[in-house]
Design an enzyme around this catalytic site. Structure first.
Site, PDB file in Angstrom:
ATOM      1  CG  ASP A  24      20.602  -1.880  -3.724  1.00 39.88           C
ATOM      2  OD1 ASP A  24      19.341  -2.120  -3.326  1.00 39.88           O
ATOM      3  OD2 ASP A  24      21.357  -2.441  -2.774  1.00 39.88           O
ATOM      4  CG  ASN A  26      14.677   1.682  -6.380  1.00 41.35           C
ATOM      5  OD1 ASN A  26      15.443   2.443  -6.818  1.00 41.35           O
ATOM      6  ND2 ASN A  26      14.090   0.730  -7.095  1.00 41.35           N
ATOM      7  N   GLY A  27      14.097   1.237  -2.093  1.00 41.50           N
ATOM      8  CA  GLY A  27      13.410   0.972  -0.753  1.00 41.50           C
ATOM      9  C   GLY A  27      13.814   2.034   0.140  1.00 41.50           C
ATOM     10  CG  HIS A  41      10.511  -0.438  -6.279  1.00 38.16           C
ATOM     11  ND1 HIS A  41      11.821  -0.844  -6.199  1.00 38.16           N
ATOM     12  CD2 HIS A  41       9.894  -1.280  -5.479  1.00 38.16           C
ATOM     13  CE1 HIS A  41      11.900  -1.772  -5.478  1.00 38.16           C
ATOM     14  NE2 HIS A  41      10.726  -1.998  -4.802  1.00 38.16           N
ATOM     15  CG  LEU A 135      21.768   1.550 -25.293  1.00 36.14           C
ATOM     16  CD1 LEU A 135      23.547   1.536 -24.906  1.00 36.14           C
ATOM     17  CD2 LEU A 135      21.260   2.514 -24.210  1.00 36.14           C
TER      18      LEU A 135
HETATM   19  C1  FPP Z   1      16.674  -2.720  -5.581  1.00 37.31           C
HETATM   20  O1  FPP Z   1      16.455  -1.724  -4.745  1.00 37.31           O
HETATM   21  C2  FPP Z   1      15.619  -2.501  -6.885  1.00 37.31           C
HETATM   22  C3  FPP Z   1      14.793  -3.529  -7.309  1.00 37.31           C
HETATM   23  C4  FPP Z   1      14.670  -4.657  -6.823  1.00 37.31           C
HETATM   24  C5  FPP Z   1      13.925  -3.128  -8.397  1.00 37.31           C
HETATM   25  C6  FPP Z   1      14.532  -2.004  -9.433  1.00 37.31           C
HETATM   26  C7  FPP Z   1      13.367  -1.531 -10.255  1.00 37.31           C
HETATM   27  C8  FPP Z   1      13.363  -0.158 -10.962  1.00 37.31           C
HETATM   28  C9  FPP Z   1      14.357   0.645 -10.713  1.00 37.31           C
HETATM   29  C10 FPP Z   1      12.349  -0.278 -11.478  1.00 37.31           C
HETATM   30  C11 FPP Z   1      12.196   0.329 -12.954  1.00 37.31           C
HETATM   31  C12 FPP Z   1      12.975  -0.768 -13.856  1.00 37.31           C
HETATM   32  C13 FPP Z   1      12.940  -0.847 -15.058  1.00 37.31           C
HETATM   33  C14 FPP Z   1      13.668  -1.569 -15.966  1.00 37.31           C
HETATM   34  C15 FPP Z   1      11.571  -0.245 -16.049  1.00 37.31           C
HETATM   35  P1  FPP Z   1      15.862  -2.208  -3.214  1.00 37.31           P
HETATM   36  O2  FPP Z   1      14.235  -2.179  -3.184  1.00 37.31           O
HETATM   37  O3  FPP Z   1      16.546  -3.584  -2.867  1.00 37.31           O
HETATM   38  O4  FPP Z   1      16.095  -0.946  -2.220  1.00 37.31           O
HETATM   39  P2  FPP Z   1      16.825  -1.093  -0.661  1.00 37.31           P
HETATM   40  O5  FPP Z   1      18.101  -1.805  -0.794  1.00 37.31           O
HETATM   41  O6  FPP Z   1      16.935   0.319  -0.422  1.00 37.31           O
HETATM   42  O7  FPP Z   1      15.411  -1.781   0.020  1.00 37.31           O
END
Ligand code: FPP
Length: 254
Positions: A24, A26-27, A41, A135
Site C-alpha cells: 500500500d 503507491n498513490g 504503481h 520460492l
Molecule cells: C496500493 O496502493 C497498490 C495497488 C492497488 C497496486 C499494487 C501494484 C503494484 C505494486 C504494481 C506491481 C505489481 C506486480 C505484482 C508486478 P494505493 O494505490 O492504494 O496507494 P495509496 O493508498 O497511497 O492511494
C-alpha cells in the site's frame, strides 16, 4: 522449508516460511512528488523485484503479494487500465529472471474477470515456471478473502450435492483444502506498508495466526533494508498458537 545453507550470514535467526504483503502507498508516494498515482504503481514494481529477490536469496518458501483486490475495480477506469498493463508488462519482462532464480509463480483470485491478454500472460508464466522448486511466488489479483472462503464452501456444497461428501465429516482441514494456497504453510508474517492497520479482505482464513507487521513506509520506498527490518521484527516474536508463554518458549526451542 527454508534451507539453512541458503541463508546468508547476518540473516534473521528465525525466518518465516511464508510472507504475505499488502503493498500500500503507491498513490500517496506519487502524489507527494506531484505525479499521477500510476507513477507510484510503476515505481512499486521495483519494490516487488526487491522483496522477491531477497525472499529467494534468504530461502523463504513462499511470498504472497496482494496486487489487485476484488474491490480495486472501483478505482477510476484509467488507473485500473494502467495496473492491468503493468501486470502484463511485468510478467512478460520478469518471467525469465524468475525462472533463472528457480521461482515458481502462480496467481490466485478470480482470473476470469481479468483482461484476456493478462489471463494469457499469467497462464504462460505459470506454465514456464511450474517445475521450479525455489520460492513460491503467489500474486493475488482480483482476489478477496471472503471470495476465497465462499469458493471453498461452494466446492464442499457441490461434493455434498453429488453424494460424495457427508456434511458431518466437514472439518477445518477439509475446508482449508478448498482455499487458495492450500498446499502452502499459512503465512507466518503479514506485512502492510503505507501506514494503515487493516487486513483489507486479504487472506482472511490463512492469516488466523500470522504475526501482523504494519509500517508507515510507502510501498515504493519498501526496499531490501525495510524488508530485513520486518524480518528482524518477526524473528523477535513469540508465537503461542493458544499455548502459554512457557509452553511456547519450549516449542520454539528458546
Ligand atoms: C496500493 O496502493 C497498490 C495497488 C492497488 C497496486 C499494487 C501494484 C503494484 C505494486 C504494481 C506491481 C505489481 C506486480 C505484482 C508486478 P494505493 O494505490 O492504494 O496507494 P495509496 O493508498 O497511497 O492511494
Amino acid at each position: 522449508m527454508a534451507d539453512a545453507s541458503t541463508i546468508p550470514p547476518g540473516a534473521p535467526a528465525r525466518l518465516p516460511r511464508h510472507v504475505a504483503i499488502v503493498m500500500d502507498g503507491n498513490g500517496r508516494w506519487a502524489q507527494a512528488r506531484g505525479r499521477p498515482r500510476t507513477f507510484g504503481h510503476k515505481a512499486g514494481v521495483g519494490s516487488v523485484r526487491a522483496v522477491v529477490e531477497a525472499s529467494a536469496n534468504l530461502g523463504i518458501e513462499a511470498l504472497t503479494l496482494f496486487a489487485f483486490s476484488s474491490e480495486n475495480w472501483q478505482r477510476p477506469q484509467s488507473e485500473v487500465s494502467v495496473l492491468m498493463d503493468l501486470f502484463i508488462a511485468s510478467l512478460r519482462r520478469e518471467v525469465r529472471r524468475l525462472n533463472d532464480n528457480g521461482v515458481r509463480l502462480r496467481v490466485i483470485g478470480g482470473r476470469e474477470a481479468l483482461v484476456p491478454k493478462l489471463q494469457e500472460q499469467i497462464a504462460a508464466a505459470e506454465t514456464q515456471t511450474q517445475a521450479n522448486t525455489g520460492l513460491q511466488l503467489c500474486i493475488a489479483a482480483n482476489y478477496g478473502g471472503r471470495w476465497d472462503i465462499v469458493e471453498a464452501a461452494r466446492r464442499l456444497a457441490r461434493d455434498v450435492a453429488d453424494g460424495k461428501l457427508d456434511p458431518e465429516t466437514i472439518d477445518e482441514g477439509c475446508f482449508a483444502d478448498g482455499l487458495s494456497l492450500a498446499d502452502l504453510p499459512p503465512p507466518d508474517l503479514f506485512i502492510r506498508t503505507g501506514g494503515e492497520s487493516r487486513i483489507s479482505n486479504f487472506l482472511l482464513w490463512q492469516l488466523a495466526y500470522s504475526e501482523l507487521y504494519f509500517t508507515d513506509t510507502l510501498w515504493p520506498d519498501f526496499d531490501t533494508h525495510a524488508y530485513e527490518e520486518a524480518l528482524a521484527w518477526y524473528a523477535g516474536r513469540q508465537r503461542r498458537f493458544g499455548r502459554t508463554p512457557a509452553q511456547a518458549r519450549q516449542q520454539q526451542g528458546a
